[in-house]
Design an enzyme around this catalytic site. Sequence first.
Site, mmCIF file in Angstrom:
data_model
loop_
_atom_site.group_PDB
_atom_site.id
_atom_site.type_symbol
_atom_site.label_atom_id
_atom_site.label_comp_id
_atom_site.label_asym_id
_atom_site.label_seq_id
_atom_site.Cartn_x
_atom_site.Cartn_y
_atom_site.Cartn_z
ATOM 1 N N HIS A 280 0.829 -1.214 0.000
ATOM 2 C CA HIS A 280 0.000 0.000 0.000
ATOM 3 C C HIS A 280 0.853 1.249 0.000
ATOM 4 O O HIS A 280 1.882 1.326 0.658
ATOM 5 C CB HIS A 280 -1.038 -0.005 1.127
ATOM 6 C CG HIS A 280 -0.502 0.098 2.524
ATOM 7 N ND1 HIS A 280 -0.222 1.306 3.127
ATOM 8 C CD2 HIS A 280 -0.236 -0.846 3.461
ATOM 9 C CE1 HIS A 280 0.195 1.098 4.370
ATOM 10 N NE2 HIS A 280 0.201 -0.197 4.596
ATOM 11 N N ASP A 292 5.948 0.918 7.020
ATOM 12 C CA ASP A 292 4.514 0.757 6.786
ATOM 13 C C ASP A 292 4.026 1.869 5.855
ATOM 14 O O ASP A 292 3.456 2.837 6.313
ATOM 15 C CB ASP A 292 3.771 0.816 8.132
ATOM 16 C CG ASP A 292 2.304 0.490 8.017
ATOM 17 O OD1 ASP A 292 1.904 -0.154 7.028
ATOM 18 O OD2 ASP A 292 1.538 0.873 8.921
ATOM 19 N N GLU A 326 -5.074 2.090 2.437
ATOM 20 C CA GLU A 326 -5.149 0.888 3.282
ATOM 21 C C GLU A 326 -5.345 1.255 4.736
ATOM 22 O O GLU A 326 -6.126 0.626 5.453
ATOM 23 C CB GLU A 326 -3.867 0.059 3.109
ATOM 24 C CG GLU A 326 -3.882 -1.277 3.857
ATOM 25 C CD GLU A 326 -3.409 -1.201 5.302
ATOM 26 O OE1 GLU A 326 -3.660 -2.146 6.066
ATOM 27 O OE2 GLU A 326 -2.774 -0.186 5.680
ATOM 28 N N GLU A 327 -4.631 2.292 5.183
ATOM 29 C CA GLU A 327 -4.623 2.619 6.605
ATOM 30 C C GLU A 327 -5.996 3.043 7.131
ATOM 31 O O GLU A 327 -6.265 2.913 8.328
ATOM 32 C CB GLU A 327 -3.609 3.737 6.882
ATOM 33 C CG GLU A 327 -2.166 3.368 6.593
ATOM 34 C CD GLU A 327 -1.595 2.335 7.547
ATOM 35 O OE1 GLU A 327 -2.349 1.800 8.385
ATOM 36 O OE2 GLU A 327 -0.393 2.062 7.450
ATOM 37 N N ASP A 354 3.157 -6.194 3.588
ATOM 38 C CA ASP A 354 2.700 -5.103 4.458
ATOM 39 C C ASP A 354 2.915 -5.477 5.921
ATOM 40 O O ASP A 354 2.000 -5.446 6.732
ATOM 41 C CB ASP A 354 1.218 -4.782 4.198
ATOM 42 C CG ASP A 354 0.722 -3.619 5.065
ATOM 43 O OD1 ASP A 354 1.559 -2.820 5.519
ATOM 44 O OD2 ASP A 354 -0.496 -3.533 5.301
ATOM 45 N N HIS A 425 2.855 2.954 13.107
ATOM 46 C CA HIS A 425 1.940 4.089 13.270
ATOM 47 C C HIS A 425 2.470 5.146 14.243
ATOM 48 O O HIS A 425 1.697 5.845 14.891
ATOM 49 C CB HIS A 425 0.559 3.621 13.736
ATOM 50 C CG HIS A 425 -0.157 2.769 12.738
ATOM 51 N ND1 HIS A 425 -1.424 2.255 12.984
ATOM 52 C CD2 HIS A 425 0.192 2.320 11.500
ATOM 53 C CE1 HIS A 425 -1.810 1.538 11.948
ATOM 54 N NE2 HIS A 425 -0.840 1.569 11.029
#
Length: 464
Positions: A280, A292, A326-327, A354, A425
């Site tokens: 992604h 990520d 995606e997130e 991912d 994140h």
Amino acid sequence: MRKSLPIFITSLILSYFPNVACAESSNLNQKVAIDLSQKALQSDLAYKITESLTVEVGPRLAGSPENAVAVAWAEAKLTSLGFDKVYKEPVVVPVWQRGEASAKVISPYPQNLVLTALGGSVATPKEGLTAKIARFDTLDALKHASKKNVAGKIVFIDQKTERFKTGAGYGKSVAGRVNGAIEAAKLGAVAIVIRSIGTDHDRLAHTGMMHYDDKVAKIPAAALSNPDADLLNAMLTRTDDVTLQLTLTPKSQGTTATYNVIGEFTGASKPDEIVLLGAHLDSWDEGTGAIDDASGVAIVTAAAKLIGELPQRPARTIRVVLFAAEEIGMIGGKAYVERHKDEMAKHYIAAESDFGADRIYRADLKVAASVFNEAQALLTSLTAIGVELGDNNARGGSEVSLLPAQGVPVASLRQNGQDYFDYHHTPNDTLDKVDPAALAQNVAVYAQFAYLMAQSELVLRPLK
């Protein structure tokens, strides 16, 4: 020294003895796969791509101006690498801006806390809000609480995320982030804060998507850094009467268009059949999105590039899909399934990177049980670079996990996630967390997998 037979004699023999032909073809495929692996291990292309995306674009939250820059970057990068086709497909996404976040304990032990808004959260009143804390170990404990113990308070879900190589701890604790605001609001809470869904001890908060229910009041939602969750918990062991002041200023600003970006190397004899490699393109806005998922973008792109450079293309088309959004709910993946629903039968197999940039240790499949052993045997060459052959229960990862419901076989090329949730994140998701050698091993695995699947004669369907 053994000499090869002239090509015309070899061809004649193989035409009369198909089993020999099959064996020769299999041996040749394995040799090409091993050559791809060796080239991948010696290449720094994936690291250069990861560096390019994190440095030249950086954070790229879906719907943001930076995400539009990422889309243009992806188109240019795939084109520069010589993909036969590069194109994009529109995806409609919500626009959300993080704003500022602050919190402090007012009493009995005044201290500032480190936290961040959860993705999609509403704002507090401009002046903030102040309320007592109601603590719960888990989301399930909150669900069973009485309204009188929650109404008018700020709910605090204090569930720690356990460290596992597989990342299983995330699955155990993430429900509090995703659905905590709904359950807290049902009981009359004015806001919710959660312990960050992470395994680190840094004083950095982990963001991530949360959900609302249109039938339930929307309350502000934030994540505390793990040390601050420890601090708040220690206060609560001394007294139940802890008051928190919370200010969040996020904004939702309608919707906009972004894109799935797609690149293909066309297959030689079965160009309409697809081996899909996914990652992604979007990231959260706190770090630079290195693990990520810039690393995933780099892994699948570099693997496809190696295959595209072969003097003889494999039978099937290698399609790299850099998914949007995606997130914030796999919106790009869902859009891809809808747009390509009439093409799903032509998807031979799919896999997605991912889960960071550490080494791949295991390869699982999801194919017809009748051919699982044969499909697994095709991937034997992976064992030479530290990959064990796993089971037939793969999900495929992120967006690719949507494909088995459409009948598409998938693989899970499992990375070591022991440290992944230390950085996930957070502002700590930066390029220095990427080991170039581990990244190259990922490319070696994906290149072998994609090539061998693109050449496979097995019928991988139906899945059941």
